[in-house]
Design an enzyme around this catalytic site. Structure first.
Site, PDB file in Angstrom:
ATOM      1  N   ASP A  12    -117.683 -33.386 -29.839  1.00  0.00           N
ATOM      2  CA  ASP A  12    -117.778 -32.892 -31.207  1.00  0.00           C
ATOM      3  C   ASP A  12    -118.738 -31.703 -31.273  1.00  0.00           C
ATOM      4  O   ASP A  12    -118.776 -30.882 -30.352  1.00  0.00           O
ATOM      5  CB  ASP A  12    -118.252 -34.043 -32.112  1.00  0.00           C
ATOM      6  CG  ASP A  12    -117.680 -33.966 -33.512  1.00  0.00           C
ATOM      7  OD1 ASP A  12    -118.133 -33.106 -34.289  1.00  0.00           O
ATOM      8  OD2 ASP A  12    -116.781 -34.763 -33.832  1.00  0.00           O
ATOM      9  N   HIS A  51    -121.374 -32.382 -38.123  1.00  0.00           N
ATOM     10  CA  HIS A  51    -120.129 -33.147 -38.023  1.00  0.00           C
ATOM     11  C   HIS A  51    -120.239 -34.270 -36.998  1.00  0.00           C
ATOM     12  O   HIS A  51    -119.916 -35.430 -37.274  1.00  0.00           O
ATOM     13  CB  HIS A  51    -118.986 -32.195 -37.672  1.00  0.00           C
ATOM     14  CG  HIS A  51    -117.624 -32.809 -37.720  1.00  0.00           C
ATOM     15  ND1 HIS A  51    -117.018 -33.352 -36.614  1.00  0.00           N
ATOM     16  CD2 HIS A  51    -116.747 -32.961 -38.747  1.00  0.00           C
ATOM     17  CE1 HIS A  51    -115.820 -33.817 -36.952  1.00  0.00           C
ATOM     18  NE2 HIS A  51    -115.624 -33.594 -38.243  1.00  0.00           N
ATOM     19  N   ASN A  93    -106.177 -33.045 -41.205  1.00  0.00           N
ATOM     20  CA  ASN A  93    -106.230 -32.902 -42.664  1.00  0.00           C
ATOM     21  C   ASN A  93    -105.374 -31.721 -43.094  1.00  0.00           C
ATOM     22  O   ASN A  93    -105.128 -30.803 -42.309  1.00  0.00           O
ATOM     23  CB  ASN A  93    -107.663 -32.657 -43.134  1.00  0.00           C
ATOM     24  CG  ASN A  93    -108.589 -33.803 -42.785  1.00  0.00           C
ATOM     25  OD1 ASN A  93    -108.188 -34.960 -42.811  1.00  0.00           O
ATOM     26  ND2 ASN A  93    -109.818 -33.483 -42.441  1.00  0.00           N
ATOM     27  N   SER A 129    -111.379 -37.219 -39.501  1.00  0.00           N
ATOM     28  CA  SER A 129    -112.441 -37.261 -38.478  1.00  0.00           C
ATOM     29  C   SER A 129    -113.199 -38.567 -38.549  1.00  0.00           C
ATOM     30  O   SER A 129    -113.512 -39.197 -37.526  1.00  0.00           O
ATOM     31  CB  SER A 129    -113.445 -36.127 -38.712  1.00  0.00           C
ATOM     32  OG  SER A 129    -112.989 -34.903 -38.247  1.00  0.00           O
TER      33      SER A 129
END
Length: 393
Positions: free
Chosen positions: A71, A125, A216, A282
């Protein structure tokens, strides 16, 4: 293609040894989680209740399981993640200059060097993803598997994007070679990548479960296809739901979707301290990675395929677009894997194809280098069709 840089003995423990320690540590942590407080207990977060995580904690907390979070890095200093974040690796150059390097490996000992290996997060994130998986029992906002360990690997830049899918594939292989039991990929894009695909196959061959988000989309835009790598057969593809158990409006889904999990208005750690509400597939993927850690902790003898089978076969049926349904960690831990239907396995990527893909990838990297020298930086534009990105909102 796998890179074995950090052969830390903690990371390279044999799984049987880790699991033996897990039996003792899980019991102690479960007692902490269930111990009555001297004041009114805080309400359990809705996503924890929705998947039955607290029901599992007396039996398993994820102790002994390593979850690789590939990530934007993970803030190892966040109080919620104290002691849970292992030394990791960064594939993002912190000083790009005129010709960005593919790898930023660090060269000096000390805190700065350690941060260069994934234990810092300029975006936030990865910290949110890691917290949803393994935030500590005493944090007030525990993760799904509060006893699990996080192996942080940074591939997303300061704009939350990656620019080289082969590099992310290399990160997957490094995670496998350095002790990961589960790989969480809360990222993706529209285009396939042969080197990345081979890395997924490498993980499957080494009994490592790969979990990825479906992606998304814009609420008023056309329906998107499930992102790569989630659409690969060997990957556990996760879409997101709201508190009512319905698919969240912007969560991508399709025939490749395997599972759904809470993915809207989740409370998660924020880089540099504090908490924030997050929404996106996520974070639904992170919930499933946490559930998988609970299953692997409770059943250390189960293979990755058996863990996947338990999660999908015991999911609670839901509405359209949720795959097998909403993940139920408690039911998966209690499942009798011997009587569950088997998951059809995709054919492995052949060695010849792997070599061809590697050669093609090398050619593309060479072309990229030439373009970079000419002043044209390859990157996914914000909202650009096919631009690789993290599935966050």
């Amino acid at each position: 293609m796998g890179l074995s840089l950090c052969n830390d003995p903690v990371l390279m423990w044999d799984r049987s040894v880790r699991c033996a320690l897990a039996c003792v540590c899980s019991t102690l942590l479960a007692l902490l989680l269930s111990a009555p407080a001297g004041h009114a207990s805080a309400p359990v977060a809705w996503h924890l209740s929705a998947i039955g995580a607290p029901e599992v904690w007396p039996e398993a907390t994820g102790e002994g399981v390593v979850v690789a979070v590939i990530d934007s890095g993970v803030d190892a200093d966040h109080p919620d993640l104290e002691g849970a974040v292992l030394p990791g690796r960064s594939y993002v150059d912190v000083d790009t200059g005129a010709e960005p390097r593919l790898l930023a490996l660090g060269s000096e000992s000390g805190p700065v060097y350690e941060r260069a290996f994934g234990q810092a997060d300029p975006v936030g994130h990865g910290t949110a993803v890691a917290g949803l998986i393994a935030a500590g029992a005493g944090s007030g906002e525990p993760g799904i598997a509060p006893g699990a360990s996080i192996l942080p690997i940074r591939v997303l830049d300061d704009e939350n994007r990656y620019h080289d899918s082969a590099m992310v594939g290399a990160a997957v292989e490094w995670a496998v070679d350095n002790g990961a039991d589960i790989v969480n990929l809360s990222l993706g894009g529209h285009y396939d990548s042969a080197p990345f695909s081979e890395a997924i196959a490498y993980a499957e061959r080494h009994d490592v479960l790969v979990v990825a988000c479906t992606g998304n989309q814009h609420q008023d835009g056309p329906d998107e296809t499930v992102w790569f790598p989630a659409r690969m057969p060997d990957v556990l593809a996760v879409t997101g739901t709201d508190q009512a158990g319905d698919r969240w409006l912007t969560a991508v889904t399709g025939d490749e979707t395997d599972l759904a999990a809470p993915g809207a208005d989740l409370r998660a750690p924020q880089a540099d301290g504090g908490h924030k509400n997050v929404t996106g597939t996520s974070f639904a993927a992170a919930v499933v990675s946490g559930a998988a850690a609970l299953v692997r902790s409770a059943h250390p003898d189960w293979t990755a395929e058996e863990v996947r089978r338990a999660l999908t076969a015991t999911a609670r049926p839901g509405g359209e677009g949720l795959g097998a349904g909403v993940v139920d960690a408690a039911a998966a831990v209690d499942a009798d894997v011997d009587v569950l239907p088997r998951v059809e396995q995709a054919p492995a990527v052949s060695e010849a194809w792997s070599m061809a893909a590697t050669a093609a990838g090398g050619g593309l990297l060479g072309l990229s280098a030439l373009l970079l020298r000419g002043g044209l930086r390859l990157r996914g534009g914000k909202g650009a069709q096919g631009g690789p990105r993290a599935a966050a909102r």
